[in-house]
Scaffold this motif. Structure first.
Motif, short mmCIF file in Angstrom:
data_model
loop_
_atom_site.label_atom_id
_atom_site.label_comp_id
_atom_site.label_asym_id
_atom_site.label_seq_id
_atom_site.Cartn_x
_atom_site.Cartn_y
_atom_site.Cartn_z
N ASP A 339 49.10 31.47 37.68
CA ASP A 339 48.28 30.61 36.84
C ASP A 339 49.06 29.76 35.86
O ASP A 339 48.57 29.43 34.77
CB ASP A 339 47.22 31.44 36.08
CG ASP A 339 46.28 32.17 37.03
OD1 ASP A 339 46.08 31.68 38.16
OD2 ASP A 339 45.76 33.24 36.66
N TYR A 368 49.00 24.15 41.81
CA TYR A 368 49.24 23.62 40.48
C TYR A 368 50.09 22.34 40.52
O TYR A 368 50.37 21.75 39.48
CB TYR A 368 49.90 24.67 39.59
CG TYR A 368 48.91 25.64 39.01
CD1 TYR A 368 48.44 25.50 37.70
CD2 TYR A 368 48.39 26.69 39.76
CE1 TYR A 368 47.52 26.38 37.16
CE2 TYR A 368 47.46 27.58 39.23
CZ TYR A 368 47.03 27.40 37.94
OH TYR A 368 46.10 28.28 37.40
N HIS A 398 48.56 33.61 41.61
CA HIS A 398 47.54 32.70 41.11
C HIS A 398 46.17 33.34 41.33
O HIS A 398 45.92 33.92 42.40
CB HIS A 398 47.60 31.36 41.84
CG HIS A 398 48.80 30.53 41.51
ND1 HIS A 398 49.36 30.47 40.26
CD2 HIS A 398 49.54 29.68 42.30
CE1 HIS A 398 50.40 29.63 40.27
NE2 HIS A 398 50.53 29.15 41.50
N SER A 399 45.29 33.20 40.37
CA SER A 399 43.97 33.85 40.45
C SER A 399 43.22 33.45 41.72
O SER A 399 42.55 34.28 42.34
CB SER A 399 43.13 33.49 39.22
OG SER A 399 43.73 33.99 38.05
#
Length: 415
Positions: A339, A368, A398-399
């Motif tokens: 994240d 991202y 990453h979530s």
């Protein structure tokens, strides 16, 4: 000291922050929000140009209060350039301290800044080192350069403080103003001024007895993390060898309410601190005649994890009858942790480069960054909505990867 303490109390002191990065920008904004006038110095024109327009050049950094930045710029309380504000009452050093290839600390940026500040230092001003250095460096390096260039004495003619940065990119719970601040001074007057200054924009300050104690605190914090991650990575290898689930064991151990801090294994460690700060402590130990053998071994353990992951991949491919030489491999996430839009020292990138050197067709899916950005950095990109591959490696947590529907990836045989 009285005059500087008075202008700090009235917030009429002028503050110069060297280094407009992950630490310097949110720090400068918080200082300006508290009422001080702030000048940000950075050698990169694209940063100072964006900031001068009230824009955040590190748009992925969630900790920056962009509205406060724009407001302070519009009101003339924040300015930015390549140049040092020679009229500053408080000067803060917030630049990176990378390593040389042999893992020795590279303090060239700090040396250059100390020379610039020293040549223009005014009597009675305060200099603060936020950059991470080994215990003793603020005194032995920065103070010596400042004294040599200014012909003044630290603690008498000017004041010197060490308060190593504490920032966790992506963490909006402990933003820069909410993270407790450890402060050490070259003498009591310096410490008192440092506490008085930081108390204007930091919720909790923790003074310590010396510059070295403040520096050593940062070394302990990050070495503790590096050491424990190194151990859990070794433990994960053991669990693999005997066929038990390491995550299950970690979760079970964490039910003990005392004496255990939960750490998970992974592909390695990245970011600006954990991969290098322990080596700063190891280097300082060598100068003091002390060997950090356990810490050194833990860092080796962390650095071995991309290679270990590659070995897992080879074994898993063979067990699932997938020929690596013919397969298409995609790494989901090449950020150094989940994240965040941050690739600094990412172990997933080490693995990517390793696979490419082995001639394996390797791609990345990193939400991202845009595909254009990734291709500009030399990565081959993958779109899971319409792409096909045989193997997915989850490179960081990453979530969105936790709830991702991997069944929609055409041809996928192995995660």
């Amino acid at each position: 000291m009285g005059s500087l303490k008075e202008i700090i109390a009235s917030k009429s002191a002028k503050v110069n922050v060297f280094g407009m990065g992950y630490v310097g920008i949110p720090l400068a904004v918080e200082i300006a929000k508290s009422g001080f006038r702030v000048h940000g110095t950075d050698r990169n024109d694209w940063k100072t140009s964006a900031l001068s327009s009230g824009k955040n050049p590190l748009f992925d950094l969630k900790e920056i209060d962009t509205a406060a930045l724009k407001n302070a710029v519009d009101e003339g309380r924040m300015t930015f350039s390549k140049d040092y504000d020679k009229n500053s009452d408080v000067t803060m050093i917030c630049v990176q301290t990378p390593m040389f290839p042999d893992r020795r600390p590279n303090l060239n940026a700090i040396k250059d800044i100390a020379k610039t500040v020293g040549k223009n230092l005014t009597k009675g001003s305060l200099v603060i080192n936020e950059s991470t250095v080994a215990p003793g460096m603020t005194r032995k390096l920065i103070a010596n350069i400042l004294e040599e260039e200014s012909r003044m004495k630290a603690g008498e003619d000017f004041y010197l403080v060490a308060s190593p940065e504490r920032i966790d990119p992506g963490n909006i719970t402990y933003t820069i103003n909410k993270m407790p601040k450890v402060i050490g001074g070259i003498n009591k007057d310096s410490l008192d001024l440092g506490v008085a200054f930081y108390s204007n924009f930091i919720q909790k300050v923790h003074p310590v007895s010396s510059l070295e104690a403040a520096e050593a605190t940062k070394m302990l914090e990050n070495s503790y993390r590096g050491l424990n991650i190194g151990f859990i990575n070794e433990f994960a290898k053991f669990c693999d060898a005997i066929g038990i689930n390491v995550v299950e064991v970690v979760n079970a151990a964490s039910t003990k309410p005392i004496g255990f801090a939960k750490h998970y294994p992974g592909i390695g460690v990245g970011g600006s601190c954990i991969p290098k700060d322990p080596y700063y402590l190891i280097s300082a130990g060598e100068e003091a005649g002390v060997q950090f053998t356990t810490l050194w071994n833990a860092m080796w353990s962390n650095e071995s994890m991309p290679y270990y992951t590659f070995n897992i991949l080879k074994k898993a491919a063979e067990a699932n009858k997938v020929k690596l030489e013919d397969a298409k491999v995609v790494i989901f996430g090449i950020a150094y942790k989940g994240d965040v839009r941050d690739l600094r020292d990412s172990p997933a990138i080490v693995l990517y480069n390793m696979l490419k050197r082995e001639g394996i067709k390797t791609y990345v899916f990193e939400p991202y960054f845009t595909d254009e950005e990734l291709r500009g950095m030399g990565y081959e990109t993958f779109n899971p909505d319409n792409g096909s591959c045989e193997i997915v490696i989850i490179g960081c947590d990453h979530s969105q990867f936790k709830d991702f529907d991997y069944k929609k990836v055409s041809g996928l045989k192995l995660i």
